[in-house]
Write a protein that holds these residues in place. Structure first.
Motif, mmCIF file in Angstrom:
data_model
loop_
_atom_site.group_PDB
_atom_site.id
_atom_site.type_symbol
_atom_site.label_atom_id
_atom_site.label_comp_id
_atom_site.label_asym_id
_atom_site.label_seq_id
_atom_site.Cartn_x
_atom_site.Cartn_y
_atom_site.Cartn_z
ATOM 1 N N ARG A 45 0.816 -1.221 0.000
ATOM 2 C CA ARG A 45 0.000 0.000 0.000
ATOM 3 C C ARG A 45 0.847 1.267 0.000
ATOM 4 O O ARG A 45 0.579 2.204 -0.769
ATOM 5 C CB ARG A 45 -0.922 -0.011 1.230
ATOM 6 C CG ARG A 45 -1.781 1.244 1.375
ATOM 7 C CD ARG A 45 -2.775 1.355 0.230
ATOM 8 N NE ARG A 45 -3.635 2.514 0.384
ATOM 9 C CZ ARG A 45 -3.329 3.733 -0.043
ATOM 10 N NH1 ARG A 45 -2.173 3.947 -0.662
ATOM 11 N NH2 ARG A 45 -4.173 4.728 0.132
ATOM 12 N N PHE A 46 1.874 1.313 0.823
ATOM 13 C CA PHE A 46 2.602 2.561 1.026
ATOM 14 C C PHE A 46 3.958 2.619 0.317
ATOM 15 O O PHE A 46 4.532 3.696 0.186
ATOM 16 C CB PHE A 46 2.802 2.808 2.529
ATOM 17 C CG PHE A 46 1.524 2.988 3.278
ATOM 18 C CD1 PHE A 46 0.776 4.155 3.127
ATOM 19 C CD2 PHE A 46 1.031 1.993 4.113
ATOM 20 C CE1 PHE A 46 -0.426 4.334 3.809
ATOM 21 C CE2 PHE A 46 -0.163 2.158 4.800
ATOM 22 C CZ PHE A 46 -0.898 3.330 4.642
ATOM 23 N N PHE A 47 4.454 1.470 -0.152
ATOM 24 C CA PHE A 47 5.740 1.463 -0.848
ATOM 25 C C PHE A 47 5.662 0.662 -2.151
ATOM 26 O O PHE A 47 6.492 -0.209 -2.394
ATOM 27 C CB PHE A 47 6.832 0.877 0.057
ATOM 28 C CG PHE A 47 6.978 1.573 1.378
ATOM 29 C CD1 PHE A 47 7.735 2.730 1.495
ATOM 30 C CD2 PHE A 47 6.348 1.062 2.514
ATOM 31 C CE1 PHE A 47 7.862 3.378 2.712
ATOM 32 C CE2 PHE A 47 6.483 1.692 3.739
ATOM 33 C CZ PHE A 47 7.237 2.859 3.837
ATOM 34 N N PRO A 48 4.665 0.950 -2.981
ATOM 35 C CA PRO A 48 4.477 0.125 -4.187
ATOM 36 C C PRO A 48 5.640 0.202 -5.173
ATOM 37 O O PRO A 48 5.837 -0.728 -5.965
ATOM 38 C CB PRO A 48 3.187 0.698 -4.801
ATOM 39 C CG PRO A 48 3.119 2.108 -4.288
ATOM 40 C CD PRO A 48 3.685 2.049 -2.904
ATOM 41 N N LYS A 49 6.418 1.303 -5.137
ATOM 42 C CA LYS A 49 7.542 1.450 -6.068
ATOM 43 C C LYS A 49 8.846 0.886 -5.503
ATOM 44 O O LYS A 49 9.879 0.923 -6.176
ATOM 45 C CB LYS A 49 7.728 2.922 -6.420
ATOM 46 C CG LYS A 49 6.552 3.533 -7.176
ATOM 47 C CD LYS A 49 6.812 4.984 -7.534
ATOM 48 C CE LYS A 49 5.647 5.587 -8.305
ATOM 49 N NZ LYS A 49 5.879 7.018 -8.654
ATOM 50 N N PHE A 104 12.415 -4.071 -0.726
ATOM 51 C CA PHE A 104 12.028 -4.858 0.449
ATOM 52 C C PHE A 104 12.362 -6.337 0.249
ATOM 53 O O PHE A 104 12.766 -7.026 1.193
ATOM 54 C CB PHE A 104 10.545 -4.669 0.752
ATOM 55 C CG PHE A 104 10.234 -3.385 1.459
ATOM 56 C CD1 PHE A 104 10.397 -3.288 2.832
ATOM 57 C CD2 PHE A 104 9.808 -2.276 0.763
ATOM 58 C CE1 PHE A 104 10.117 -2.107 3.503
ATOM 59 C CE2 PHE A 104 9.527 -1.075 1.422
ATOM 60 C CZ PHE A 104 9.696 -0.986 2.794
ATOM 61 N N ILE A 105 12.196 -6.822 -0.990
ATOM 62 C CA ILE A 105 12.609 -8.197 -1.280
ATOM 63 C C ILE A 105 14.105 -8.351 -1.029
ATOM 64 O O ILE A 105 14.562 -9.317 -0.392
ATOM 65 C CB ILE A 105 12.265 -8.580 -2.739
ATOM 66 C CG1 ILE A 105 10.748 -8.617 -2.932
ATOM 67 C CG2 ILE A 105 12.895 -9.924 -3.101
ATOM 68 C CD1 ILE A 105 10.320 -8.822 -4.381
ATOM 69 N N GLY A 106 14.872 -7.373 -1.508
ATOM 70 C CA GLY A 106 16.319 -7.397 -1.304
ATOM 71 C C GLY A 106 16.694 -7.374 0.172
ATOM 72 O O GLY A 106 17.592 -8.103 0.610
ATOM 73 N N ALA A 124 6.044 -13.434 -4.972
ATOM 74 C CA ALA A 124 4.809 -13.980 -5.532
ATOM 75 C C ALA A 124 3.870 -12.864 -5.955
ATOM 76 O O ALA A 124 3.195 -12.964 -6.991
ATOM 77 C CB ALA A 124 4.134 -14.895 -4.508
ATOM 78 N N ASN A 125 3.808 -11.791 -5.161
ATOM 79 C CA ASN A 125 2.956 -10.667 -5.530
ATOM 80 C C ASN A 125 3.420 -10.023 -6.833
ATOM 81 O O ASN A 125 2.592 -9.588 -7.647
ATOM 82 C CB ASN A 125 2.924 -9.642 -4.406
ATOM 83 C CG ASN A 125 1.932 -8.528 -4.675
ATOM 84 O OD1 ASN A 125 2.297 -7.463 -5.154
ATOM 85 N ND2 ASN A 125 0.661 -8.776 -4.372
ATOM 86 N N ARG A 126 4.735 -9.964 -7.032
ATOM 87 C CA ARG A 126 5.277 -9.427 -8.280
ATOM 88 C C ARG A 126 4.947 -10.321 -9.472
ATOM 89 O O ARG A 126 4.911 -9.857 -10.616
ATOM 90 C CB ARG A 126 6.798 -9.270 -8.176
ATOM 91 C CG ARG A 126 7.271 -8.346 -7.069
ATOM 92 C CD ARG A 126 6.917 -6.906 -7.328
ATOM 93 N NE ARG A 126 7.834 -6.277 -8.265
ATOM 94 C CZ ARG A 126 7.682 -5.038 -8.744
ATOM 95 N NH1 ARG A 126 6.637 -4.314 -8.380
ATOM 96 N NH2 ARG A 126 8.556 -4.529 -9.584
#
Length: 363
Positions: free
Chosen positions: A165-169, A174-176, A210-212
């Motif tokens: 929601r707040f960090f879509p870009k 976050f994965i890293g 998975a979301n990506r």
């Protein structure tokens, strides 16, 4: 919007795999070879976190409402479990004896010590269960033994939706971060934190990856490359840790360490390879399980506890592989029956809560 039956199918297959894992690792400890128990972990709980990532969006309110409903359903279930466990103890103490109950519970093995055989309700256990502290349910030990997943899921879902929601870009960042933290925890095990941090670092990475993947399909030419990487990782694992690491996969699952992470790559890769490629067009027994996965997850803890008594009576009378097949089939059938009953208990619980709401609501 039409429901994606592949997701239901994958959840159903993952649930059936969990039932097999708990068939192998709980009552199976008495008769199934260690090699088979380890191979049962090929399709494991990581699939549920990946499927959650695929189906999750950035709607915070919708996610929190879904989690609240799940928490209430969970509380209804553990309340039912609490009284089921308590009334069984009262029955045993009233019509038999403490020695009979102790003999009954010894069926589960010496390492599953009872927490409180008494005709006095252990209300603190119910309170702990509500707060996701999974003290043992004596009559059904597999239930709480498999609930670690639920606590991690709640934490993961909250962190996941906030990131979406707040960090879509910055999802890749976050994965890293999750990957780096997982590596740091494993390279420097003295810094591996207790609690849920290690679980969330790894499984949140799976959730976000998975979301990506949502709505995408892995190109056909990439598939051999992915499986080659998985095979290379497995070869490296056995070369670096030695062949004995094969028997320690389950120990490296709690919390997830490098050997278990590598072991889980095959199932996760397979899930993504078939996503948007395998078309499921009809409702089946497996998709039904997938649609009701949470009730089957609850039910398999009870059924996997009950099959202990069949194992103890038959393990000396038939080959292990035949007994394993028989117990697994019985476990699935019991889980199906119990899940149907738990759905009715859940419906009744919600009706009671709605009645209380109406009775206590201000005019």
């Amino acid at each position: 919007m039409n429901r994606d039956l592949y997701i239901d199918f994958a959840k159903g297959m993952a649930t059936l795999s969990i039932i097999f894992i708990h068939t192998a690792f709980w009552s199976g400890q008495f008769y199934i070879p260690a090699e088979v128990r380890v191979f049962s972990l090929v399709f494991d709980v990581a699939l549920f976190y990946a499927l959650s990532g695929i189906t999750s969006g950035s709607n915070v309110e919708k996610t929190f409402y879904r989690l609240l409903k799940l928490q209430i359903t969970y509380m209804i279930f553990v309340t039912f479990l609490f009284f089921l466990d308590y009334f069984f103890k009262v029955f045993g103490l009233t019509f038999f004896s403490m020695e009979w109950l102790q003999s009954f519970y010894s069926t589960f093995g010496s390492k599953y010590a009872t927490t409180g055989v008494s005709d006095v309700p252990q209300w603190q256990n119910l309170g702990n269960w509500y707060l996701h502290q999974y003290t043992n349910a004596d009559t059904f030990p597999v239930v709480m033994g498999s609930f670690w997943y639920l606590k991690v899921y709640f934490i993961l879902a909250v962190f996941g939706v906030l990131i979406l929601r707040f960090f879509p870009k910055h999802i890749n960042w976050f994965i890293g971060i999750c990957v780096v933290l997982t590596l740091v925890f494993n390279i420097f095990p003295e810094y591996y934190p207790v609690g849920q941090v290690g679980y969330v670092a790894f499984y949140l990475a799976i959730f976000l990856i998975a979301n990506r993947m949502r709505g995408k399909k892995i190109p056909t030419q990439i598939i051999p490359v992915l499986y080659t990487v998985v095979a290379a990782a497995l070869i490296w694992m056995f070369w670096y840790y030695g062949n004995e690491i094969f028997y320690k996969i389950n120990k490296n699952k709690f919390p997830p360490k490098i050997p278990y992470i590598i072991w889980s790559l095959f199932s996760i890769t397979t899930l993504f390879v078939f996503y948007n490629r395998l078309k499921i067009t009809k409702e089946t027994f497996v998709t039904y399980i997938g649609k009701n996965a949470i009730f089957f997850y609850f039910a398999q803890g009870i059924s996997s506890s009950l099959v202990y008594f069949i194992v103890v009576s038959l393990k000396e009378n038939m080959p292990w592989w035949l007994l394993m097949i028989l117990i697994y089939v019985i476990n699935v059938i019991l889980a199906f029956i119990i899940a149907s009953g738990l759905k009715k208990v859940d419906d009744l619980g919600w009706k009671v809560l709605e009645l209380l709401r109406k009775k206590t609501a201000a005019d």
